[in-house]
Design a protein around this motif. Structure first.
Motif, short mmCIF file in Angstrom:
data_model
loop_
_atom_site.label_atom_id
_atom_site.label_comp_id
_atom_site.label_asym_id
_atom_site.label_seq_id
_atom_site.Cartn_x
_atom_site.Cartn_y
_atom_site.Cartn_z
N GLU A 48 9.14 -0.38 -6.38
CA GLU A 48 8.05 0.19 -7.19
C GLU A 48 8.51 1.14 -8.27
OE1 GLU A 48 4.85 1.69 -4.82
OE2 GLU A 48 4.46 -0.26 -3.93
N GLU A 79 -3.49 0.47 3.70
CA GLU A 79 -4.09 -0.74 3.16
C GLU A 79 -4.07 -1.91 4.14
OE1 GLU A 79 -3.81 -0.06 -1.56
OE2 GLU A 79 -2.25 -1.35 -0.76
N GLU A 124 -5.82 6.47 -3.70
CA GLU A 124 -4.83 6.22 -4.75
C GLU A 124 -5.59 5.91 -6.04
OE1 GLU A 124 -2.05 3.17 -3.60
OE2 GLU A 124 -1.86 3.98 -1.57
C1 GAL Z 1 -0.91 0.42 -3.25
C2 GAL Z 1 -0.18 0.94 -2.04
C3 GAL Z 1 0.87 1.96 -2.41
C4 GAL Z 1 1.69 1.48 -3.53
C5 GAL Z 1 0.82 1.07 -4.69
C6 GAL Z 1 1.64 0.50 -5.82
O1 GAL Z 1 -1.55 -0.79 -2.99
O2 GAL Z 1 -1.05 1.50 -1.10
O3 GAL Z 1 1.67 2.20 -1.29
O4 GAL Z 1 2.44 0.41 -3.08
O5 GAL Z 1 -0.08 0.10 -4.29
O6 GAL Z 1 2.09 -0.77 -5.55
#
Ligand code: GAL
Length: 686
Positions: free
Chosen positions: A368, A153, A318
């Motif tokens: 997370e 990202e 994702e």
């Molecule tokens: C995305 C990121 C992941 C994880 C997910 C949840 O933006 O690429 O690594 O952090 O969010 O926060």
């Protein structure tokens, strides 16, 4: 533009994000087998695992991922391997603090979060080049690796950079761009407020100023600089990976974030683009309710449409599979039964042929712990993995869609100069926000599918002429090249719809001393003789167009027609009652509209109707406003997706027999979509 940068696969592929470093090795094999059993064929690994490969400076060890990749080989799992540069290790940032990014006040971000580095540190670039070289050299030949993700990202979390290295790099960027201090002073209009530079050493990245009243021309160049820095950083990595990559493997990254020309980055460094799709952001309970669109999770289709403009067929690296939350931010619910399917199909409907769920199992540690994956901490079977298995069956039934492109009835022209100008100029932002929401919402609710069409320096007529109708709502910054391109588009038969505030700035963001709309005055046939914001004290302002009341929201250009142009509508209130608010001009085979306001949803609906492109599928099927209709096409076939975002059942009416891909049979008449249900139909293109 980047139409060749598309994902190529012969079915809709399912994946997930896996973190071998988060789990005991004894779990690996069982996890991978269980994934395969659920329809998951690909995993993404490694994007934060720098220390597993270089635990101390210069000491590389490949054992950890060698062991893991051996399990992938045994189980037949395919792998997307990542470069780990989003999280530099503690030994690096402690010994070389210059690699860290800073706040505008000069405070250094420290170890413990992520994306705390800066793109321009020569030291960080060296460490990056070294680890990417080692990783690519060692792992690229592995038979189970199918592709590479660069970093994670780019420009997420923070997209402003204020380190010492950024300051130096910005000065060089500006020197290269302008050559002389005279040219720089001219470009940034430094005569204003005595900002003239007499030596290059005085030129800096933005620093705190009173009232945040930074020179806007300098800010515009600063954003361009950030974008270039990020792109260079990505290119540094992709150039190295390309030396080692196996034939057929790809390089990508996941996104999509601001202050970055994602189109150029993809053109320069990637094979195609991937997006991270979390429609639950629509429900985030800690979000400002004002900011939440009333399209809710359907609003996410706007992001997917943006992604499609970068790669017409793309991947979702994702895809949301559980509730979202960090310990520090974001409180959001679990997807309801059916919503993981709905959101996955939303991605596919907009052009995604790869859907990878974030993440396999919810992490038991760290920031997370509430960003849920498919499985919960306990690893037990749950309803979400059951839904993933059902999605896999659905993907199998619709696999022929792979490679099909989204079919839009009209386009919305965008360019990064204007996007960034709107970020730093609230006058520009106010009109832009209303129009971009209005256009998207009208497209959604009337089932008139749209694309975003980005025009960069390399834009060609072909990019535009695919669309019978184009909105370019507020082309505030206008260049001669773009004006010529738009003219060519109209002459060959296109319909161009322009809104207020067009053409009043040049490429530096300075205002032009021209009659407005500046470089588009001749093309539009409109002469802006006066303009004003619509005051909050005024009633909404309307333009009467053949008896239809068209709201001219936010800002009004008061118009007069040039020679061969025609007044189509006049203002019905305010001090300019009776003056022109809509001008039309025929040119060559095409037509140009100049509309004096910003575009609300209702205003856009009128334009869609008047230009004859409204609801092109109404003869095929009747879909309520509450459902999205999206269409992909390939080899003479159209694939119609109907997506029910509501918690109530919805009825659609199929007016011509269609082939239902899930059911594998021909259907017609009334069909009920249960809550969050989706349907995919095929028909021959007429
Ligand atoms: C995305 C990121 C992941 C994880 C997910 C949840 O933006 O690429 O690594 O952090 O969010 O926060």
């Amino acid at each position: 533009m980047a139409t060749t940068k598309r994902l190529r696969t012969n079915k809709i592929v399912m994946g997930t994000c896996y973190y071998p470093e988060h789990w005991d090795e004894s779990l690996w094999k069982n996890d991978l087998l269980r994934m395969i059993d659920s329809g998951i064929e690909v995993i993404r690994i490694g994007e934060f695992a720098w220390s597993r490969i270089e635990p101390t400076e210069g000491n590389y060890t490949f054992d950890f991922f060698d062991r893991f990749l051996e399990v992938a080989r045994e189980t037949g799992m395919k792998v997307i391997f990542c470069t780990p540069t989003a999280t530099p290790p503690a030994w690096l940032t402690e010994k070389y603090p210059e690699v860290l990014n800073r706040t505008i006040e000069g405070v250094s971000y420290r170890h413990g979060g992520r994306r705390h580095y800066n793109y321009n540190s020569p030291v960080y670039r060296d460490f990056t080049a070294a680890i990417v070289e080692k990783i690519a050299q060692h792992y690229a030949p592995h038979p189970n690796i199918i592709g590479w993700q660069i970093d994670n990202e780019i420009n997420c979390e923070v997209n402003e950079f204020y380190s010492e290295s950024d300051d130096i790099a910005f000065r060089n960027f500006i020197k290269k761009k302008y050559g002389t201090l005279e040219a720089l002073n001219q470009a940034w209009g430094t005569a204003f407020w005595n900002q003239e530079y007499t030596d290059w050493s005085q030129v800096h990245i933005p620093q705190p100023v009173v009232n945040r009243s930074m020179n806007p021309h300098r800010m515009l160049d600063y954003i361009r600089f950030i974008s270039e820095s990020a792109r260079e950083f990505v290119k540094l990595q992709s150039d190295i990976i390309r030396k080692y990559i196996k034939e057929g493997d790809f390089i990508t990254t996941n996104g999509m974030f601001g202050n970055l020309d994602n189109h150029k980055m993809t053109d320069e460094s990637l094979d195609f683009y991937m997006f991270d799709s979390y429609p639950n952001f629509a429900y985030c309970l800690d979000q400002d309710p004002e900011q939440v669109s009333d399209l809710k999770d359907r609003e996410w289709s706007r992001m997917l449409s943006e992604v499609r403009s970068i790669s017409p067929v793309f991947g979702i690296m994702e895809q949301q599979s559980g509730a979202n939350g960090w310990t520090s931010r974001i409180v959001a619910p679990q997807p309801k039964p059916g919503q993981i399917t709905l959101w996955s199909m939303q991605s596919v409907a907009h052009g995604a042929d790869y859907i990878s769920y974030f993440r396999w199992r919810t992490c038991t540690m760290g920031t997370e712990i509430y960003w849920h994956g498919i499985l919960d901490y306990s690893n037990r079977e749950n309803r979400r993995i059951a839904e993933i298995r059902e999605i896999s069956n659905k993907f199998d039934k619709i696999k022929e869609i792979a490679g099909a492109t989204y079919k839009a009835s009209f386009g919305v022209v965008k360019d990064y100069d204007n996007i960034w100008d709107a970020q730093i100029d609230i006058w520009h932002k106010k009109v832009e926000e209303v129009s971009s929401k209005g256009i998207f919402k009208a497209s959604q609710l009337t089932h008139t599918p749209m694309d975003y069409v980005y025009i960069g320096e390399d834009a060609q007529l072909d990019d535009l002429s695919r669309y019978p109708v184009l909105f370019y709502p507020h082309a505030v910054i206008m260049t001669r090249e773009r004006a010529e391109l738009l003219e060519a588009y109209v002459k060959q038969g296109g319909t161009l719809i322009l809104g207020c505030r067009t053409g009043y700035k040049d490429i530096t963001g300075k205002c032009v001393m021209l009659k407005l709309p500046g470089l588009l005055r001749d093309l539009s046939g409109a002469d802006v003789i006066d303009y004003t914001f619509v005051s909050p004290a005024d009633d909404p302002v309307y333009v009467d167009w053949d008896g239809i009341k068209l709201e001219a929201a936010v800002f009004n250009d008061i118009l007069e027609p040039l020679e061969d142009a025609q007044v189509l509508g006049t203002y019905t209130s305010n001090y300019y009652t009776g003056k022109a608010g809509l001008i039309g001009r025929k040119l060559g085979e095409g037509y140009v509209y100049y509309f004096g306001g910003a575009f609300t949803e209702d205003t856009v609906k009128v334009f869609l109707q008047k230009t004859g492109i409204l609801s092109p599928y109404r003869h095929v099927l009747e879909v309520p406003q509450s459902c999205e209709l999206a269409v992909r096409e390939k080899d003479g076939m159209e694939y119609l997706f109907v997506l029910n975002y509501e918690k109530e059942a919805q009825k659609i009416e199929i007016k011509q027999p269609l082939f239902d891909l899930y059911e594998q049979k021909i259907v017609s008449g009334s069909v009920i979509l249960s809550p969050y249900d989706t349907k995919v139909y095929r028909r021959e293109k007429i």
